[in-house]
Design a protein around this motif. Structure first.
Motif, PDB file in Angstrom:
ATOM      1  N   UNK A 339      80.804  35.941 110.227  1.00  0.00           N
ATOM      2  CA  UNK A 339      80.472  35.251 108.983  1.00  0.00           C
ATOM      3  C   UNK A 339      79.144  35.729 108.417  1.00  0.00           C
ATOM      4  N   UNK A 340      78.239  36.136 109.294  1.00  0.00           N
ATOM      5  CA  UNK A 340      76.905  36.494 108.805  1.00  0.00           C
ATOM      6  C   UNK A 340      76.794  37.949 108.426  1.00  0.00           C
ATOM      7  N   UNK A 341      77.666  38.778 108.989  1.00  0.00           N
ATOM      8  CA  UNK A 341      77.544  40.206 108.700  1.00  0.00           C
ATOM      9  C   UNK A 341      78.513  40.682 107.640  1.00  0.00           C
ATOM     10  N   UNK A 342      79.509  39.890 107.320  1.00  0.00           N
ATOM     11  CA  UNK A 342      80.475  40.325 106.307  1.00  0.00           C
ATOM     12  C   UNK A 342      80.494  39.334 105.152  1.00  0.00           C
ATOM     13  N   UNK A 343      81.044  39.789 104.045  1.00  0.00           N
ATOM     14  CA  UNK A 343      81.242  38.905 102.900  1.00  0.00           C
ATOM     15  C   UNK A 343      82.751  38.774 102.686  1.00  0.00           C
TER      16      UNK A 343
ATOM     17  N   UNK B 344      78.281  41.053  89.291  1.00  0.00           N
ATOM     18  CA  UNK B 344      78.787  40.185  90.359  1.00  0.00           C
ATOM     19  C   UNK B 344      78.587  40.844  91.710  1.00  0.00           C
ATOM     20  N   UNK B 345      78.210  40.067  92.660  1.00  0.00           N
ATOM     21  CA  UNK B 345      78.104  40.539  94.039  1.00  0.00           C
ATOM     22  C   UNK B 345      79.225  39.874  94.842  1.00  0.00           C
ATOM     23  N   UNK B 346      79.442  40.430  96.012  1.00  0.00           N
ATOM     24  CA  UNK B 346      80.466  39.843  96.881  1.00  0.00           C
ATOM     25  C   UNK B 346      80.031  38.442  97.297  1.00  0.00           C
ATOM     26  N   UNK B 347      80.994  37.535  97.378  1.00  0.00           N
ATOM     27  CA  UNK B 347      80.686  36.148  97.762  1.00  0.00           C
ATOM     28  C   UNK B 347      80.530  36.052  99.267  1.00  0.00           C
ATOM     29  N   UNK B 348      79.626  35.179  99.705  1.00  0.00           N
ATOM     30  CA  UNK B 348      79.517  35.002 101.150  1.00  0.00           C
ATOM     31  C   UNK B 348      80.555  33.971 101.607  1.00  0.00           C
ATOM     32  N   UNK B 349      80.723  33.896 102.915  1.00  0.00           N
ATOM     33  CA  UNK B 349      81.809  33.063 103.453  1.00  0.00           C
ATOM     34  C   UNK B 349      81.558  31.586 103.257  1.00  0.00           C
ATOM     35  N   UNK B 350      80.288  31.194 103.161  1.00  0.00           N
ATOM     36  CA  UNK B 350      80.002  29.772 103.007  1.00  0.00           C
ATOM     37  C   UNK B 350      80.507  29.271 101.667  1.00  0.00           C
ATOM     38  N   UNK B 351      80.229  30.055 100.647  1.00  0.00           N
ATOM     39  CA  UNK B 351      80.653  29.671  99.310  1.00  0.00           C
ATOM     40  C   UNK B 351      82.187  29.603  99.226  1.00  0.00           C
TER      41      UNK B 351
END
Lengths: 436, 412
Positions: A339-343, B344-351
């Motif tokens: 989760x922290x190293x990829x988007x 736009x940038x890639x979204x992180x997993x939290x969002x």
């Protein structure tokens, strides 16, 4: 009109609501029952969760009992019993461990036969060791000379501690496709504990189904439909410079036409309104995935794209008839991501990942919503953040081919339509084949 | 088919048109031989007097810079656009323009429920249910505490409990009334005070989002958008400034530029616009799903870009929540300049999980809609050839359904 829905959300706790039991706190008192009455194999039930202290004696005593039970469970000493003791020797070069005399039923689904021994992948060895089912020994040649000078026999190996196992096995596997990471192990151990059969992709040769859709049989209908869509695409090329896409005139239907209409249609009669509106190219999941062309700026000598995603584990349901010799196609395919190293993956990453999964179109009898959700291919992304795993299914939804008014299979025979009431997914209006 | 069903208006009849274009279907052929004659008759009639599907004259709307929307004031147009394809939103209502009806209702002139009133009633019921539940829980807790203190609990007889409960309930209810005067009482008060013959003027207009307006104008050709001459200045129109300042309505090319500029705040000058303008990405997605037959509505309240309805919001709940993910394609975007010019940038997993959580709570499926963004050179071509269709064809759309997977529930 998003608003109409907002009031229709039922209170949580109703049957339809997705409740993830794994996210609830365990009630450890049930563990105590399990330990005390070992003979009765009853699965513990879950207790109810209190949200705040309410100053009652009952709550306090329940909490105390839970704590005591947890302590009991954790302080329980696990030993290797003489008969069932399974020994394995660390195979440092081969990235794993060799088991000599497998007793355990675990080996029905784990490990791989090589030269009369079972070879375990690092995650398998670590999982069994952590579980207490395996005694992994350091190989004699790794030990300092004076300790290994006892002569031949069982005594010249030293058992590996859990700490040592973690530090050895995590990061091991240069000869495998990917070395074992902590994220991968978290997912592996989680699914194994739940009873799934988990196999590292690439280790066992899975006789998978074809990964590309079968060549479509050309019937007269599909041939004509294809010709029509091709000619339509050609005629669409020049349309829409200044709009409108739907030019003034007489229109008989919004959506696709009846089969007889499709047979007799000519280029001049492309009069479905939605058809005329379709000018934005979109993905068709039934087509064979093209190998992603190497962009000119990409160095071909380079190792494969480090950002590329790949299937990490093949997962089988506990009930499946798994056999090690000829593994069936997996029930799920999981790609592990940090989760922290990829988007959120890019289109190229996701589409090449999905292209490596088997092509499994949804059955035609499925309702529209379910067909779209199931998609033509799917993969599970396991996103791991420091041991917490979140699983997401990503599926290749065929919105473009499931267009509500498009699919001819939703239409009955042209002459038996009763008119008036429409079917759920039908085009709005019955259509005919007359001239304009 | 009758216009009322089970005492309610027949929605299938009211909302039978899927777009604001009238279709003239041929009658269906049945086993009755006369039906063939009927078809022939209709065909002959259409041959001599060909009916027109596009409304004539076309609907009129005016662009408003302040609200960044296109406003429709004519009542017939408002009705047509809402009933045929669910376009726009009432400026004083939450979606369907129903202010006039609500207002009349409030004044006691007109007794017919609008959706807002139905919702209000349902909210009240739900609140009562929750209050009751809370009360029961509190009582159980008190009993437990008293039992632990050693007080002897007399098991009250059944009718006694009922009595005490109803007493508290009545008390609470009166409290609730005190705090929040019910709209019904309010309306009754008003209607007695005021005389019945009051003409209520409709203060509401329909507002179309920019992509809705462009779809109606460019895609369907049923809407003419008048732009105030102060807005349609040369700066926005781009290379050619030959448009007379007095000309009100605009061609698709100018409209596209105008809307793209206005998808920024403050409106961006034409030279700075790029292929990943908010308007372009939104319009590509909107047009794509509209052309597949879905009813597309804005999805801000559901933390997504659009909601997809199968036939329309009056028939079904939305099933899919669309989130647009721009995907840059081409050599330019990988260069250093290109990288920095991406909006736009890639979204992180939290969002991503935030959005997905919301969707699963409201029983929707998240659909990641990747829109392939072409290189900026396509914009230059667009300016040269004024080819709107050519620009739209440079984009490509692909959808992925995202759903949470729970290992506990998929074991067998």
């Amino acid at each position: 009109m998003a608003d109409i829905d907002e009031d229709a959300v039922p209170p949580s706790g109703q049957p339809g609501v997705e409740v993830d039991l794994s996210e609830e706190a365990q009630d450890f008192r049930f563990l105590a029952n399990l330990l005390n009455a070992g003979s009765q194999h009853k699965l513990p039930k879950r207790g109810e969760k209190d949200f705040e202290p309410d100053a009652t004696q009952m709550q306090t005593s329940v909490l105390e009992a839970s704590r005591a039970a947890m302590e009991d469970a954790l302080s329980y000493t696990r030993v290797h019993r003489g008969k069932n003791r399974t020994k394995a020797i660390l195979d440092y070069g081969g990235c794993g461990a060799f088991v000599e005399k497998p007793h355990d039923r675990h080996f029905m689904t784990m490990g791989r036969w090589t030269g009369g021994q079972i070879w375990l992948a690092p995650e398998e060895a670590l999982y069994l060791l952590e579980r207490g089912s395996l005694d992994v020994q350091w190989p004699p040649d790794l030990l300092p000379g004076d300790e290994g000078a006892h002569g031949a026999g069982e005594e010249d190996t030293v058992p590996m501690s859990l700490q040592a196992a973690y530090s050895v096995f995590i990061g091991m596997g240069q000869s495998l496709e990917r070395p074992l990471t902590m994220e991968m192990y978290s997912v592996y151990a989680h699914l194994k504990r739940l009873g799934y059969i988990v196999i590292r992709a690439g280790i066992a040769q899975v006789e998978g189904p074809t990964t590309s859709p079968p060549a479509r049989t050309t019937s007269l209908f599909s041939f004509l439909a294809e010709r029509r869509s091709r000619s339509a695409a050609a005629s669409l090329e020049k349309r829409g410079i200044a709009g409108p896409l739907v030019s003034p005139g007489l229109y008989r239907s919004y959506g696709a036409s009846s089969p007889i209409h499709r047979l007799t249609i000519s280029n001049k009669m492309l009069d479905d309104i939605f058809h005329l509106l379709r000018i934005i190219p979109s993905h068709n999941p039934t087509t064979k995935p093209t190998d992603t062309p190497t962009p000119p700026y990409f160095d071909p000598d380079q190792t494969p794209d480090p950002d590329a995603l790949s299937i990490t584990f093949h997962v089988y349901k506990p009930s499946s008839n798994y056999s090690k010799r000829s593994p069936p196609p997996p029930d799920y395919q999981i790609a592990v991501m940090s989760a922290r190293e990829t988007t959120v993956p890019s289109l190229a990453q996701l589409s090449s990942l999905l292209a490596s999964t088997p092509y499994a179109p949804p059955p035609e009898s499925m309702p529209l919503y379910q067909r779209l959700k199931k998609g033509h291919r799917n993969v599970i992304l396991a996103i791991v953040d420091c041991g917490i795993v979140s699983y997401l299914t990503a599926s290749d939804a065929g919105f473009a081919i499931e267009g509500i008014q498009w699919s001819p299979r939703k239409r009955g025979p042209p002459f038996k339509r009763s008119g008036g009431r429409k079917g759920r997914h039908r085009a709005a209006k019955p259509t005919g084949n007359g001239p304009r | 088919p009758s216009d009322r069903r089970n005492g309610r208006p027949n929605m299938h009849l009211i909302y039978s048109e899927r777009l604001p274009i009238k279709v003239h279907p041929l009658p269906s052929v049945t086993t009755n031989p006369l039906s063939v004659v009927h078809v022939l008759l209709v065909l002959a009639k259409h041959f001599f007097t060909t009916p027109e599907s596009i409304p004539s004259p076309v609907y009129e709307g005016s662009f408003s810079t302040e609200t960044r929307s296109v406003q429709i004031t004519a009542t017939t147009t408002i009705n047509a656009l809402w009933k045929c394809g669910f376009f726009g939103k009432g400026s004083l209502s939450r979606s369907e323009p129903a202010w006039l009806q609500t207002e009349k209702n409030r004044r006691g002139l007109y007794l017919k429920g609008t959706s807002e009133i139905v919702t209000g009633k349902r909210r009240k019921e739900r609140r009562k249910f929750k209050l009751d539940r809370q009360r029961a829980q509190l009582k159980a807790l008190e009993d437990q505490l008293r039992r632990e203190r050693g007080e002897i609990l007399e098991e009250p007889s059944a009718d006694q409990t009922n009595e005490s409960q109803s007493a508290t309930a009545v008390k609470e209810e009166t409290d609730a009334v005190d705090i929040q005067p019910s709209p019904v009482a309010d309306a009754a008060l008003l209607s007695t005070e005021q005389t019945d013959s009051i003409e209520v003027l409709d203060q509401e207009h329909l507002q179309l989002s920019l992509e809705e307006a462009f779809f109606l104008a460019y895609g369907l050709g049923v809407l003419r958008i008048n732009v105030p001459s102060t807005v349609s200045s040369a700066a926005i129109n781009g290379l050619e400034s030959s448009n007379e300042a007095t000309e009100a309505s605009q061609d698709s090319y100018s409209l596209m530029n105008l809307f793209r500029a206005h998808s920024y705040f403050p409106p961006a000058p034409i030279e700075t616009l790029s292929p990943d303008d908010p308007f372009l990405l939104q319009y590509i997605t909107y047009h794509h799903f509209r052309s597949l037959g879905w009813v597309v509505r804005p999805g801000l309240k559901f933390a997504c870009d659009y909601m997809l309805y199968l036939k329309g919001p009056v028939f079904t709940h939305a099933e899919f929540a669309i989130v647009i993910v721009p995907n840059y394609k081409g050599v330019h975007w990988d260069s250093e300049d290109g990288q920095s010019s991406k909006r736009y940038r890639a979204k992180d997993w939290w969002r991503m999980h935030c959005t997905n959580r919301v969707q699963s709570h409201v029983f929707k499926t998240l659909v990641l809609t990747y829109v392939e963004v072409p290189e900026p050179s396509v914009i230059k071509e667009f300016q040269e050839h004024r080819d709107v269709g050519g620009l739209l064809r440079q984009y490509k759309v692909r959808e992925f359904c995202i759903k949470r997977w729970t290992p506990n529930r998929n074991r067998d």
